[in-house]
Design a protein around this motif. Structure first.
Motif, mmCIF file in Angstrom:
data_model
loop_
_atom_site.group_PDB
_atom_site.id
_atom_site.type_symbol
_atom_site.label_atom_id
_atom_site.label_comp_id
_atom_site.label_asym_id
_atom_site.label_seq_id
_atom_site.Cartn_x
_atom_site.Cartn_y
_atom_site.Cartn_z
ATOM 1 N N SER A 50 10.697 -62.286 -11.743
ATOM 2 C CA SER A 50 10.570 -61.089 -12.573
ATOM 3 C C SER A 50 11.106 -59.882 -11.823
ATOM 4 N N THR A 78 13.985 -63.452 -19.949
ATOM 5 C CA THR A 78 12.529 -63.285 -19.857
ATOM 6 C C THR A 78 12.111 -62.778 -18.478
ATOM 7 N N SER A 79 13.023 -62.840 -17.502
ATOM 8 C CA SER A 79 12.714 -62.365 -16.152
ATOM 9 C C SER A 79 12.857 -60.854 -16.033
ATOM 10 N N LYS A 81 11.937 -57.322 -16.951
ATOM 11 C CA LYS A 81 10.773 -56.674 -17.546
ATOM 12 C C LYS A 81 11.067 -55.257 -18.015
ATOM 13 N N LYS A 111 11.805 -54.236 -24.559
ATOM 14 C CA LYS A 111 11.297 -53.870 -23.240
ATOM 15 C C LYS A 111 11.658 -52.420 -22.931
ATOM 16 N N VAL A 256 4.909 -51.564 -16.734
ATOM 17 C CA VAL A 256 5.778 -52.389 -15.903
ATOM 18 C C VAL A 256 5.292 -52.315 -14.456
ATOM 19 N N ASP A 257 5.169 -53.442 -13.797
ATOM 20 C CA ASP A 257 4.713 -53.474 -12.413
ATOM 21 C C ASP A 257 5.698 -52.730 -11.516
ATOM 22 N N LEU A 260 7.813 -54.477 -8.749
ATOM 23 C CA LEU A 260 8.948 -55.347 -9.042
ATOM 24 C C LEU A 260 10.225 -54.805 -8.400
#
Length: 318
Positions: A50, A78-79, A81, A111, A256-257, A260
């Protein structure tokens, strides 16, 4: 003990085989590492980890099929974000800006997308920035130049001096108008102006729809003016001052983290500029001018890409 000649030859053959297989093993290991890196961090090839994708949009904007395909892959991955658009562009063709705008909006439906303006996001460059959900600009970034234009030369005076006369036969008066080989007629000017105003109305509508501004406020700003990042913030053309750090922080506010990694999805290479200068020639000229050894970079830096533009243009000329 005296070694026979056959034994010596056999040992040499054995050493050569060992050296060959060692080299092969090293190459296989290197290829494996390369593929593993691409799998984990490999931009446009997709990743399993991700991450936050980053796409740079710089130089003159055209309808770039490679860029559109890259954005499509980002939207489907899908990776990925979130997406950061790093913009540094004076604009380009309206069709090119429209195509990228639509591609970014498709991603934003799935997203978070944030635009981070570097030196410049003008005309079609700003159009693309408005496709994001949040725009971050430097205090001294150049933002704006909302509008459309058509430019063409008039070399009729030069042709008269050279004694060259153009003969033409056409189906109707406005066919192939305006022409650089003769003064523009009033009818041709009216036709081009009608096209420009229609595209201008469309551009204003995009900004009105994407920014917290009324149509009257957008029209007041859409006179071709450019603004610093600070002025643009005051006029609500951007949302925040800063750089990538602030862009990531905003993404964090959207869930969103922030830990990342930001991984740039880079183009595979090529482009319009490569049609004008081959890699080797561009590299030699670039080195002579003190520009990095990349033909696309060379053409972009000297502005030659703009010579390729056709049709309606949304471009800021400093």
């Amino acid at each position: 003990m005296v070694m026979r000649a056959d034994d010596t030859i056999d040992r040499r053959h054995l050493r050569r085989k060992l050296t060959f297989w060692r080299i092969v093993s090293i190459l296989i290991a290197a290829i494996g590492i390369a593929f593993a890196s691409m799998w984990l961090y490999g931009g446009e090839l997709g990743t399993s980890a991700s991450h936050i994708a980053k796409v740079s949009i710089d130089g003159t904007i055209t309808e770039d099929e490679e860029l559109l395909q890259r954005l499509d892959k980002i939207g489907k991955s899908t990776s990925v974000k979130a997406l950061i658009l790093s913009i540094d562009s004076p604009g380009g063709t309206t069709a090119g800006g429209e195509a990228i705008f639509d591609a970014v909006r498709r991603i934003a439906a799935e997203k978070p997308v944030v635009a981070q303006v570097g030196t410049l996001a003008a005309s079609a460059g700003y159009m693309i920035a408005t496709a994001s959900d949040h725009i971050v600009a430097r205090k001294t970034s150049i933002v704006g130049s909302i509008g459309v234009l058509v430019q063409y030369p008039d070399v009729s005076g030069l042709m008269d001096k050279l004694g060259v006369k153009l003969e033409e036969i056409k189906s109707s008066p406005l066919k192939a108008e305006p022409s650089p080989f003769k003064p523009t007629s009033d009818a041709a000017r009216a036709m081009i102006r009608s096209m420009i105003l229609d595209s201008y109305d469309w551009f204003v509508g995009l900004v009105e729809d994407r920014r917290p501004l009324t149509r009257a406020e957008v029209v007041a700003l859409a006179d071709g003016s450019v603004f610093t990042g600070r002025q643009a913030l005051e006029k609500k053309l951007v949302d925040e001052l800063g750089g990538e750090t602030e862009a990531v922080a905003w993404l964090a506010s959207q869930g969103v983290d922030e830990k990342l990694k930001v991984i740039e999805w880079k183009p595979r290479g090529g482009g319009a500029a490569s049609l004008l200068l081959g890699g080797s020639v561009g590299g030699m000229v670039g080195q002579a001018l003190g520009i990095p050894n990349t033909s696309d970079d060379l053409m972009r830096k000297i502005g030659a890409e703009r010579l390729l533009l056709d049709g309606l243009v949304s471009l800021w000329h400093p």
